[in-house]
Structure formats: C-alpha cells, structure tokens
Design a protein around this motif. Structure first.
Motif, PDB file in Angstrom:
ATOM      1  N   GLY A  91       0.787  -1.221   0.000  1.00  0.00           N
ATOM      2  CA  GLY A  91       0.000   0.000   0.000  1.00  0.00           C
ATOM      3  C   GLY A  91       0.822   1.275   0.000  1.00  0.00           C
ATOM      4  O   GLY A  91       0.300   2.351  -0.311  1.00  0.00           O
ATOM      5  N   TRP A  92       2.076   1.191   0.366  1.00  0.00           N
ATOM      6  CA  TRP A  92       2.931   2.375   0.485  1.00  0.00           C
ATOM      7  C   TRP A  92       3.675   2.620  -0.827  1.00  0.00           C
ATOM      8  O   TRP A  92       4.249   1.699  -1.411  1.00  0.00           O
ATOM      9  N   ASP A  93       3.668   3.872  -1.284  1.00  0.00           N
ATOM     10  CA  ASP A  93       4.531   4.290  -2.386  1.00  0.00           C
ATOM     11  C   ASP A  93       5.891   4.644  -1.778  1.00  0.00           C
ATOM     12  O   ASP A  93       5.982   5.534  -0.925  1.00  0.00           O
ATOM     13  N   VAL A  94       6.932   3.973  -2.208  1.00  0.00           N
ATOM     14  CA  VAL A  94       8.243   4.087  -1.559  1.00  0.00           C
ATOM     15  C   VAL A  94       9.251   4.725  -2.501  1.00  0.00           C
ATOM     16  O   VAL A  94       9.352   4.334  -3.673  1.00  0.00           O
ATOM     17  N   THR A  95       9.990   5.697  -1.992  1.00  0.00           N
ATOM     18  CA  THR A  95      11.058   6.341  -2.751  1.00  0.00           C
ATOM     19  C   THR A  95      12.333   6.311  -1.918  1.00  0.00           C
ATOM     20  O   THR A  95      12.343   6.750  -0.770  1.00  0.00           O
ATOM     21  N   ARG A  96      13.393   5.798  -2.516  1.00  0.00           N
ATOM     22  CA  ARG A  96      14.684   5.717  -1.837  1.00  0.00           C
ATOM     23  C   ARG A  96      15.628   6.810  -2.323  1.00  0.00           C
ATOM     24  O   ARG A  96      15.349   7.524  -3.260  1.00  0.00           O
ATOM     25  N   GLN A  97      16.762   6.899  -1.641  1.00  0.00           N
ATOM     26  CA  GLN A  97      17.841   7.836  -1.982  1.00  0.00           C
ATOM     27  C   GLN A  97      17.338   9.277  -1.995  1.00  0.00           C
ATOM     28  O   GLN A  97      17.701  10.080  -2.856  1.00  0.00           O
ATOM     29  N   VAL A  98      16.533   9.607  -1.010  1.00  0.00           N
ATOM     30  CA  VAL A  98      16.048  10.977  -0.865  1.00  0.00           C
ATOM     31  C   VAL A  98      16.980  11.705   0.099  1.00  0.00           C
ATOM     32  O   VAL A  98      17.182  11.262   1.225  1.00  0.00           O
ATOM     33  N   GLY A  99      17.560  12.789  -0.351  1.00  0.00           N
ATOM     34  CA  GLY A  99      18.533  13.486   0.485  1.00  0.00           C
ATOM     35  C   GLY A  99      19.758  12.645   0.765  1.00  0.00           C
ATOM     36  O   GLY A  99      20.384  12.776   1.819  1.00  0.00           O
ATOM     37  N   GLY A 100      20.092  11.774  -0.154  1.00  0.00           N
ATOM     38  CA  GLY A 100      21.225  10.869   0.032  1.00  0.00           C
ATOM     39  C   GLY A 100      20.741   9.466   0.312  1.00  0.00           C
ATOM     40  O   GLY A 100      20.499   8.684  -0.603  1.00  0.00           O
ATOM     41  N   SER A 101      20.560   9.135   1.584  1.00  0.00           N
ATOM     42  CA  SER A 101      20.177   7.777   1.954  1.00  0.00           C
ATOM     43  C   SER A 101      18.807   7.713   2.621  1.00  0.00           C
ATOM     44  O   SER A 101      18.462   6.697   3.218  1.00  0.00           O
ATOM     45  N   GLY A 102      18.015   8.771   2.516  1.00  0.00           N
ATOM     46  CA  GLY A 102      16.698   8.780   3.135  1.00  0.00           C
ATOM     47  C   GLY A 102      15.665   7.983   2.352  1.00  0.00           C
ATOM     48  O   GLY A 102      15.858   7.667   1.173  1.00  0.00           O
ATOM     49  N   VAL A 103      14.562   7.664   3.024  1.00  0.00           N
ATOM     50  CA  VAL A 103      13.455   6.928   2.418  1.00  0.00           C
ATOM     51  C   VAL A 103      12.159   7.666   2.731  1.00  0.00           C
ATOM     52  O   VAL A 103      11.945   8.107   3.869  1.00  0.00           O
ATOM     53  N   MET A 104      11.302   7.807   1.723  1.00  0.00           N
ATOM     54  CA  MET A 104       9.978   8.396   1.905  1.00  0.00           C
ATOM     55  C   MET A 104       8.921   7.362   1.534  1.00  0.00           C
ATOM     56  O   MET A 104       9.015   6.710   0.492  1.00  0.00           O
ATOM     57  N   GLY A 105       7.918   7.223   2.394  1.00  0.00           N
ATOM     58  CA  GLY A 105       6.786   6.361   2.112  1.00  0.00           C
ATOM     59  C   GLY A 105       5.511   7.173   2.160  1.00  0.00           C
ATOM     60  O   GLY A 105       5.325   7.991   3.066  1.00  0.00           O
ATOM     61  N   VAL A 106       4.616   6.959   1.199  1.00  0.00           N
ATOM     62  CA  VAL A 106       3.358   7.703   1.133  1.00  0.00           C
ATOM     63  C   VAL A 106       2.207   6.712   1.099  1.00  0.00           C
ATOM     64  O   VAL A 106       2.191   5.775   0.297  1.00  0.00           O
ATOM     65  N   LEU A 107       1.227   6.927   1.984  1.00  0.00           N
ATOM     66  CA  LEU A 107       0.032   6.093   2.051  1.00  0.00           C
ATOM     67  C   LEU A 107      -1.184   7.015   2.016  1.00  0.00           C
ATOM     68  O   LEU A 107      -1.376   7.841   2.913  1.00  0.00           O
ATOM     69  N   ARG A 108      -1.991   6.880   0.986  1.00  0.00           N
ATOM     70  CA  ARG A 108      -3.168   7.723   0.805  1.00  0.00           C
ATOM     71  C   ARG A 108      -4.434   6.941   1.118  1.00  0.00           C
ATOM     72  O   ARG A 108      -4.574   5.798   0.699  1.00  0.00           O
ATOM     73  N   HIS A 109      -5.364   7.623   1.817  1.00  0.00           N
ATOM     74  CA  HIS A 109      -6.645   6.982   2.099  1.00  0.00           C
ATOM     75  C   HIS A 109      -7.739   8.049   2.199  1.00  0.00           C
ATOM     76  O   HIS A 109      -8.107   8.501   3.283  1.00  0.00           O
ATOM     77  N   GLY A 110      -8.196   8.471   1.053  1.00  0.00           N
ATOM     78  CA  GLY A 110      -9.313   9.397   0.997  1.00  0.00           C
ATOM     79  C   GLY A 110      -8.936  10.827   1.320  1.00  0.00           C
ATOM     80  O   GLY A 110      -7.772  11.187   1.496  1.00  0.00           O
ATOM     81  N   GLU A 111      -9.976  11.663   1.382  1.00  0.00           N
ATOM     82  CA  GLU A 111      -9.785  13.067   1.705  1.00  0.00           C
ATOM     83  C   GLU A 111      -9.431  13.219   3.178  1.00  0.00           C
ATOM     84  O   GLU A 111      -9.930  12.490   4.027  1.00  0.00           O
ATOM     85  N   GLY A 112      -8.574  14.171   3.459  1.00  0.00           N
ATOM     86  CA  GLY A 112      -8.187  14.398   4.845  1.00  0.00           C
ATOM     87  C   GLY A 112      -6.835  15.065   4.921  1.00  0.00           C
ATOM     88  O   GLY A 112      -6.203  15.357   3.897  1.00  0.00           O
ATOM     89  N   PRO A 113      -6.356  15.305   6.111  1.00  0.00           N
ATOM     90  CA  PRO A 113      -5.089  16.014   6.296  1.00  0.00           C
ATOM     91  C   PRO A 113      -3.886  15.184   5.857  1.00  0.00           C
ATOM     92  O   PRO A 113      -3.949  13.956   5.775  1.00  0.00           O
ATOM     93  N   VAL A 114      -2.788  15.881   5.598  1.00  0.00           N
ATOM     94  CA  VAL A 114      -1.515  15.233   5.289  1.00  0.00           C
ATOM     95  C   VAL A 114      -0.646  15.313   6.543  1.00  0.00           C
ATOM     96  O   VAL A 114      -0.309  16.405   7.003  1.00  0.00           O
ATOM     97  N   VAL A 115      -0.295  14.168   7.073  1.00  0.00           N
ATOM     98  CA  VAL A 115       0.490  14.085   8.303  1.00  0.00           C
ATOM     99  C   VAL A 115       1.828  13.436   7.987  1.00  0.00           C
ATOM    100  O   VAL A 115       1.869  12.340   7.418  1.00  0.00           O
ATOM    101  N   TRP A 116       2.908  14.121   8.357  1.00  0.00           N
ATOM    102  CA  TRP A 116       4.243  13.541   8.223  1.00  0.00           C
ATOM    103  C   TRP A 116       4.665  12.941   9.562  1.00  0.00           C
ATOM    104  O   TRP A 116       4.542  13.590  10.608  1.00  0.00           O
ATOM    105  N   LEU A 117       5.171  11.717   9.507  1.00  0.00           N
ATOM    106  CA  LEU A 117       5.734  11.049  10.682  1.00  0.00           C
ATOM    107  C   LEU A 117       7.209  10.805  10.404  1.00  0.00           C
ATOM    108  O   LEU A 117       7.557  10.142   9.433  1.00  0.00           O
TER     109      LEU A 117
END
Length: 430
Positions: free
Chosen positions: A58-84
């Motif tokens: 379910g997660w869209d995953v992107t590697r090598q962000v800012g060097g060795s960082g990882v970003m995961g995005v999980l969408r589920h309908g309308e609502g706020p965007v929360v970064w953890l």
C-alpha cells in the motif's frame, strides 16, 4: 517492594492488534541495532525500511532521498496530510551494553535510539495500512538520514521533498529516552536547544620536550583556552534555560618527548535564542584569539562552526492536541517547565513547509526497572540516580518496551489528525 507500573494504553483504533505484530518489529529493532550506520551511510538501514514497506503493501516508496533517506506515502481518501518522521543514523561510539544483539560494527553504535525510531515507525506504518477503517487522509513516513550531524533534514529538503511528496499540514516526531515506557514528555514552544559544533585549531611552534623554551606549546595554550571558555557560559548561568558550552575533545601530539605544532579543540555550544548564540560565539572567538596572542602563537587560530542545529519549537495548538490524544489513550504525559538542552534538526521540515510540528520524548525503559524512589525522582522532574543517558556506550532501550511504546505513541498522535469525522462516515441527510 512493589514497583509501580505505568498503565499500558488500550489497544483500540489504529493500535488494534498491534501487539500481535510487535515481535516482528522488535526483531527489526534488534537487527538494526546490531548493524549501525553513520550519517549519510544508512544504506543497509534504508534497504530494510524499503523492504518492510513493500512487504506491508500500500505504500509508495522512494529511496535515496537526500542521500540515503526513504519516503513512504500512504493515501486513504480526503483528509489532512500528516508527516511522521524517524531518524536512522548511529554514532561513532564503541558499544559496551553486553547485549546479545550488540553492534557488530567496530566503533559504531546506535547509542541514541534511532533504531527504535525506525522500528516503531515501521510498526505504525503496518497498522495504518492494515486499519483503513480507522482513519482518513494521507500519511508520509519520513525516514531521515544524518540527524546526528544536523544535516539530514536539510538534505531532504534540498532534494525537493516539499514538491515531490504531499505537503504536510503537521509534522510529528518522537525521540526515545531513559524514561519508563508509558511516559511522554514535551512542551509547547521551544522544546530543544539550538546547537553548534566549533572546531578550534591552535598553532604553536614545536620543539623537543627537553627544550620547551624554544617552543610555543599549543597544549599549554589549549589548556588555558579550555579553562577560560568555562567562564563564558558560567556568566550566563542565571539565564533560564542556561546556555551550555562544552569542550568535548582536545587533540594534540603523539609522543611524550615532542612538543607538537598544533592543538585542536572540538566544542559544543547549546543556546535557546539567536542573540545568546551570537554572544557566545563572539565570546569564544575573543577568548581563543586573545589567549593565542598572549602565548605568542605564530599564526592566528582557525575557528570553524559546523553541524549546526536550530532551536526546535513546538506549535502550541498542535502540542495541546497531541497531549490530549495521548492522555485519552492512556499515556502518562508531563509538560516540561523548560526546554531540553539536547538538539534536533527535526524542526527544519515544518519551518520550510510553513506548518505546525510537534516533537515529544518517550520512555523506552522497562517500567519494572524503576522503583518507588526512581518514580518519585521523575515526579520531581529529575532523572533517577544512575540513569544511563542517550549517547552513552551503555545506553540500551528495552527491545520489548521501547518499540511497543514508540509505535503506539506515533499511531495515537497521528490519529489526532487522521481520525474519521462523522461527516466522512455517513451521507448527509436533507
């Protein structure tokens, strides 16, 4: 003596069935702990993160962000965007915990608990993917490199994360500490200090140890500088909170019978406002240059500031919202009277995005290790005698308690923004 226990929060909402999956996340934590990696070298850790997010699904995953960082995005309908956010890097510390899963990397250790942060966020990611009935919105899991050197958050921002990924409406971060699991501490406003590392190189004139009259001894110069620097922060001690200036390293010479040419000091400066920071940096430069002149240095000292961290500031309304959610979820929360003197680069995300953020600290120790005297000390706002702090070669969060607490707190905190409103659950009636 009966040891007081902090209540375990109920397994409801996003936390439902978390306990069933905790053994896996505890094993992930132990694996990460055994394989620490330094700033911008977290390639194995990033691979573990990406693999686990792919396994969860379910997660869209992107590697090598800012060097060795990882970003995961999980969408589920309308609502706020929360970064953890969880940081991933370790420290150049030789581990002395004696754990069965101690570091296998010579001279490296997860002495700050970032391995807990990663495992806990992965556990939260699994719950979010498995419980779509419990929330609405978009969650962005930020696995950040290089927090320990204060450059990882900026590297990810420089890599365009605010344009490449859903822009946050709030950014939430947590840090494990030597407190009993089940306890959370934070405060509105400034929560952690700004920090600057300063490298001072003093230049003398070397000679044989038998002829010190022919030398300009940089070690003597360095010793005098160390003692004089103590007066800078001492004079500001009445400030609340008080700034701190620590000399953490002094490097010079190789053998006892040679007076070296140079000496190097590594200093840590921690402040809570820009004016005090500038005053202390100005004072440091003045003391170093004056002492070098007084001792006849043949060359001006070099003074370099690096690895700087901003003050971490919690949004007041967002902090109140987070504390209300954690308290309602059965977590014991304490509001700090003054900021902590440790530092973070977490705040850069919210500042760049122009949104609120909250950083809180949570206990990662077995509550059974805290007797009545220790609990009493905590209630007075003090750390119990003998507490092993983060960055110590002996620091070891409980694998069972720390990961569980971290995952639960993240889910409860995120749920304060992601909860499903009644209007989203049922059609409107005329």
């Amino acid at each position: 003596m009966t040891r007081p226990q902090l209540p375990a929060p109920p397994e409801t909402g996003l936390n439902t069935d978390l306990a069933t999956h905790l053994p896996h996340w505890e094993e992930i934590y132990r694996d990460l702990h055994a394989h620490p990696e330094l700033a911008f070298e977290e390639h194995r850790t990033a691979a573990v993160v990406a693999s686990e997010l792919a396994r969860i699904g379910g997660w869209d995953v992107t590697r090598q962000v800012g060097g060795s960082g990882v970003m995961g995005v999980l969408r589920h309908g309308e609502g706020p965007v929360v970064w953890l956010r969880a940081d991933m890097d370790a420290l150049p510390v030789r581990e002395e915990t004696g754990l069965s899963y101690a570091s296998v990397e010579a001279g490296l250790m997860h002495a700050c608990g970032h391995d807990v942060h990663v495992a806990a966020l992965l556990g939260a990611c699994r719950q979010l993917a498995a419980r779509p009935d419990a929330w609405r919105g978009t969650v962005v899991a930020v696995f950040q490199p290089a927090e320990e050197v204060g450059r990882g958050a900026q590297a990810m921002l420089d890599d365009g994360i605010l344009d490449r990924f859903p822009r946050p409406e709030v950014v939430l971060g947590q840090h494990v500490g030597p407190l009993p699991a089940g306890l959370v501490i934070t405060r509105p406003g400034a929560i952690m200090a700004a920090a600057d590392s300063v490298r001072v190189t003093l230049y003398g004139a070397g000679a044989h140890a038998s002829a010190p009259h022919l030398a300009v001894d940089p070690l003597v110069m360095a010793a005098a500088v160390v003692m004089r620097l103590q007066t800078l922060s001492a004079r500001l001690a009445p400030l609340t909170p008080s700034p701190l200036l620590t000399v953490g390293a002094l490097h010079s010479g190789t053998v006892p019978n040679v007076i070296p040419h140079t000496a190097e000091l590594l200093c840590s400066l921690r402040t809570f406002d820009e004016r005090t920071r500038e005053d202390l940096l100005t004072g440091l430069r003045r003391v170093v240059r004056a002492e070098a002149t007084a001792q006849g240095a043949l060359q001006e000292p070099e003074i370099l500031t690096y690895d700087s961290f901003p003050v971490t500031v919690n949004d007041a309304d967002a902090t109140e919202r987070l504390l209300a959610a954690l308290t309602a979820g059965g977590v014991r929360c304490e509001v700090l009277p003054v900021p902590l003197s440790a530092s973070e680069d977490f705040g850069r995300f919210a500042v760049a995005a122009g949104c609120p953020s909250v950083m809180y600290h949570f206990g990662g120790a077995d509550p059974a290790d805290f007797d009545a005297d220790a609990i009493a000390a905590l209630e007075r706002g003090e750390l119990p005698s003998g507490t092993v702090m983060n960055h110590s070669p002996h620091y070891a969060p409980s694998d069972r308690h720390a990961v569980a607490a971290g995952a639960r707190h993240l889910l409860t905190a995120a749920g304060a923004w992601l909860h499903r409103h009644e209007s989203a659950e049922a059609p409107r009636t005329a």
